[in-house]
Motif scaffolding. Structure first.
Motif, short mmCIF file in Angstrom:
data_model
loop_
_atom_site.label_atom_id
_atom_site.label_comp_id
_atom_site.label_asym_id
_atom_site.label_seq_id
_atom_site.Cartn_x
_atom_site.Cartn_y
_atom_site.Cartn_z
N PRO A 79 0.83 -1.21 0.00
CA PRO A 79 0.00 0.00 0.00
C PRO A 79 0.85 1.26 0.00
O PRO A 79 0.36 2.36 -0.24
N GLU A 80 2.14 1.10 0.32
CA GLU A 80 3.09 2.22 0.33
C GLU A 80 4.48 1.59 0.23
O GLU A 80 4.63 0.37 0.40
N ALA A 81 5.48 2.42 -0.03
CA ALA A 81 6.82 1.87 -0.27
C ALA A 81 7.75 1.92 0.93
O ALA A 81 8.73 1.19 0.98
N THR A 82 7.44 2.78 1.91
CA THR A 82 8.41 3.02 2.99
C THR A 82 8.83 1.73 3.72
O THR A 82 10.03 1.48 3.86
N PRO A 83 7.88 0.88 4.17
CA PRO A 83 8.33 -0.35 4.85
C PRO A 83 9.20 -1.24 3.95
O PRO A 83 10.16 -1.85 4.43
N TYR A 112 -7.32 -0.39 -1.00
CA TYR A 112 -8.74 -0.59 -1.29
C TYR A 112 -9.52 0.58 -0.70
O TYR A 112 -10.09 0.50 0.38
N GLU A 113 -9.49 1.71 -1.41
CA GLU A 113 -10.19 2.92 -0.98
C GLU A 113 -11.39 3.14 -1.90
O GLU A 113 -11.50 2.52 -2.96
N ARG A 114 -12.26 4.08 -1.52
CA ARG A 114 -13.40 4.42 -2.39
C ARG A 114 -12.86 5.32 -3.51
O ARG A 114 -12.37 6.41 -3.24
N VAL A 255 -0.91 15.25 11.32
CA VAL A 255 -0.26 14.15 12.05
C VAL A 255 0.05 13.01 11.08
O VAL A 255 0.77 12.09 11.40
N ARG A 256 -0.53 13.06 9.86
CA ARG A 256 -0.33 12.07 8.81
C ARG A 256 -0.90 10.71 9.22
O ARG A 256 -0.90 10.33 10.38
N GLY A 257 -1.41 9.99 8.23
CA GLY A 257 -2.18 8.78 8.51
C GLY A 257 -1.39 7.49 8.68
O GLY A 257 -1.93 6.41 8.55
N TYR A 260 4.26 5.57 11.80
CA TYR A 260 5.70 5.62 12.12
C TYR A 260 6.29 7.01 12.30
O TYR A 260 7.44 7.16 12.65
N TYR A 261 5.51 8.05 12.08
CA TYR A 261 6.12 9.38 12.05
C TYR A 261 6.60 9.87 13.41
O TYR A 261 5.96 9.63 14.44
N THR A 262 7.74 10.54 13.39
CA THR A 262 8.29 11.22 14.56
C THR A 262 8.74 12.60 14.07
O THR A 262 9.12 12.76 12.92
P1 HAM Z 1 0.74 8.87 1.96
O1 HAM Z 1 0.38 10.22 2.45
O2 HAM Z 1 -0.12 7.74 2.37
O3 HAM Z 1 2.25 8.62 2.42
O4 HAM Z 1 0.82 8.89 0.39
C1 HAM Z 1 1.66 9.80 -0.29
C2 HAM Z 1 0.97 10.33 -1.53
O5 HAM Z 1 0.51 9.27 -2.35
C3 HAM Z 1 -0.29 11.15 -1.24
O6 HAM Z 1 0.02 12.49 -0.92
C4 HAM Z 1 -1.01 11.06 -2.58
O7 HAM Z 1 -0.48 11.99 -3.51
C5 HAM Z 1 -0.66 9.66 -3.03
N1 HAM Z 1 -1.76 8.72 -2.73
C6 HAM Z 1 -2.00 8.09 -1.58
N2 HAM Z 1 -3.10 7.31 -1.70
C7 HAM Z 1 -3.55 7.46 -2.95
C8 HAM Z 1 -4.65 6.89 -3.70
N3 HAM Z 1 -5.48 6.00 -3.18
N4 HAM Z 1 -4.80 7.30 -5.00
C9 HAM Z 1 -3.95 8.18 -5.56
N5 HAM Z 1 -2.90 8.73 -4.91
C10 HAM Z 1 -2.70 8.36 -3.62
C11 HAM Z 1 2.95 7.48 2.14
O8 HAM Z 1 2.62 6.64 1.37
C12 HAM Z 1 4.29 7.42 2.86
N6 HAM Z 1 4.93 6.15 2.52
C13 HAM Z 1 5.14 8.62 2.49
C14 HAM Z 1 6.49 8.61 3.16
C15 HAM Z 1 7.65 8.21 2.62
N7 HAM Z 1 6.72 8.99 4.39
C16 HAM Z 1 8.01 8.84 4.65
N8 HAM Z 1 8.58 8.33 3.57
#
Ligand code: HAM
Length: 427
Positions: A79-83, A112-114, A255-257, A260-262
């Motif tokens: 769902p994200e790349a950081t981990p 899996y978002e709307r 606070v971001r969703g 892990y943030y500090t």
């Molecule tokens: P995030 O805020 O969940 O952070 O996602 C980063 C960006 O990905 C969002 O600002 C948005 O532009 C895009 N994004 C997220 N969800 C969607 C979606 N369902 N559809 C389209 N675009 C989306 C992260 O993912 C963290 N890993 C960021 C990070 C990296 N923090 C530290 N290192």
């Protein structure tokens, strides 16, 4: 007909040029700032995100594409790349092998978002991460890279918002103050917030339910609970941003969703430039974060690595593409067209076509349409700048004919120097 899955989309020719532009600028910038590209798998063990992204996040609670594979293992489409970046950093001991642990990746993510404008189930991120550095200057450098990305893409009306959520030492005081301030209002909040109050009160700030907002707006701010070192760090980040001339605003709700943030958190907010109906710039609405990130000083250790700080951000490529200036035009590569007159010219035309391509020149030829008229139409459709006409008579004289497609001028050139003549005509 079998259609694409809801929340996923094809990026078609005609749209892909804007994507390639965004990716080109991203690669160039990351390299300029000393980052190394890395590609990690799209599929990972489920526990990586449960532990990394965090059990109390909406992502892990509601949005993961997780399943049991044929070997009985629980796996997740990232769902994200950081981990994943942290896992690769630890697994390959990149701290030792890279001159600096500054990494970036571009690729698809799954939640899996709307689905709605700017929010998809498969979307793409540029993800940037730095490991092992504590200095507030690195926070400012990461934010500078993010800001440069947005400005180099020509995106106007972007706004940088920052905050500090403190560290493991000072955060509990903030969480306790949040609960205390909620007091008797807590039962008035939505079910999700009730759960958040029990598991991770900071997550209450993620709430989007309109009725909850007046209560949340009255809650205390994390910056008022920072201990001395977190406060000094945050002041340092702001001072560096001022030195760089990057405008910022503190948002107490940032606070971001992710769990892990500090310390430092940040987002760059933007607007969609190209409204579908052709009207003027419209807001991305609730999906207005072009990118977001922050510091995560405990994550590497939590995922089994050494005790190293980290900071990074991820930008949503769909949102960057939507926010590009409407007037941005991306010229296709200069193209030549080869046309053959009759069967006599055809073998030589095919040979020349190949010579052009081997010589680094983009060139096409219409195989089906035989008439010169049909071939010229095709040359117009592909926006060829020059057409080279290969006919029996010309070949007998050792020549081919070059036609400038915008002026209609034609002249003969020796067959032997045709490739160079076409190269010159395209320059
Ligand atoms: P995030 O805020 O969940 O952070 O996602 C980063 C960006 O990905 C969002 O600002 C948005 O532009 C895009 N994004 C997220 N969800 C969607 C979606 N369902 N559809 C389209 N675009 C989306 C992260 O993912 C963290 N890993 C960021 C990070 C990296 N923090 C530290 N290192």
């Amino acid at each position: 007909m079998i259609t694409a899955i809801r929340g996923t989309h094809d990026i078609l020719p005609g749209q892909i040029e804007r994507w390639q532009f965004v990716e080109r600028v991203a690669h160039q910038l990351c390299e300029r700032y000393g980052y190394h590209e890395i590609r990690t798998p799209i599929i990972e063990r489920e526990e990586l995100f449960a532990k990394g992204t965090g059990e109390t996040t909406d992502i892990v609670q509601k949005e993961m594409y997780s399943f049991t594979d044929k070997g009985g293992e629980r796996v997740t489409l990232r769902p994200e790349a950081t981990p994943s970046m942290v896992r690769a950093y630890v697994e390959h001991n990149l701290e030792q092998t890279l001159p600096s642990a500054k990494l970036y990746a571009i690729g698809p993510m799954f939640r899996y978002e709307r689905p709605q404008k700017g929010r998809y189930r498969q979307f793409h991120q540029l993800d940037v991460e730095v490991f092992g550095l504590n200095d507030p200057a690195i926070d400012a450098e990461v934010i500078d890279l993010a800001w440069s990305l947005v400005t180099d893409l020509g995106i106007k009306r972007a706004e940088l918002v920052i905050n500090s959520v403190g560290c493991a030492a000072c955060r509990p005081k903030f969480a306790a103050a949040l609960l205390e301030a909620l007091g008797t209002d807590l039962p008035k909040l939505c079910q999700d917030c009730q759960r958040r109050a029990r598991t991770n009160p900071l997550r209450i700030y993620d709430c989007k339910v309109p009725a909850d907002q007046p209560i949340i707006d009255r809650l205390p701010h994390s910056v008022d609970f920072l201990d001395e070192s977190c406060a000094t760090h945050f002041a340092g980040v702001k001072a560096h941003l001022d030195t760089f001339g990057i405008p910022w605003r503190v948002s107490h709700r940032l606070v971001r969703g992710l769990d892990y943030y500090t310390r430092t958190t940040f987002e760059i907010l933007g607007a969609v430039a190209s409204a579908d109906d052709g009207s003027d710039a419209e807001s991305l609405g609730a999906q207005n974060a072009l990118l977001g990130g922050g510091r995560y000083d405990g994550l590497v250790k939590d995922l089994g690595g050494p005790d190293r700080p980290g900071i990074g951000f991820a930008a949503g490529l769909e949102r960057l593409v939507l926010a590009l200036p409407q007037e941005l035009t991306i010229d296709p590569p200069a193209m030549a067209c080869v046309a053959a007159i009759g069967d006599d010219g055809r073998p030589e035309a095919l040979k020349l076509l190949r010579e052009l391509r081997r010589g680094g020149i983009a060139a096409v030829m219409e195989f089906e349409a035989r008439s010169l008229r049909a071939q010229m139409k095709r040359a117009d459709r592909v926006k060829a700048r020059v057409t080279v006409i290969v006919g029996g008579d010309e070949l007998a004289r050792g020549e081919v004919t070059l036609r400038n497609m915008s002026t209609g001028d034609q002249h003969a050139v020796p067959r032997a120097s045709a490739v160079e003549a076409i190269r010159k005509a395209l320059a």
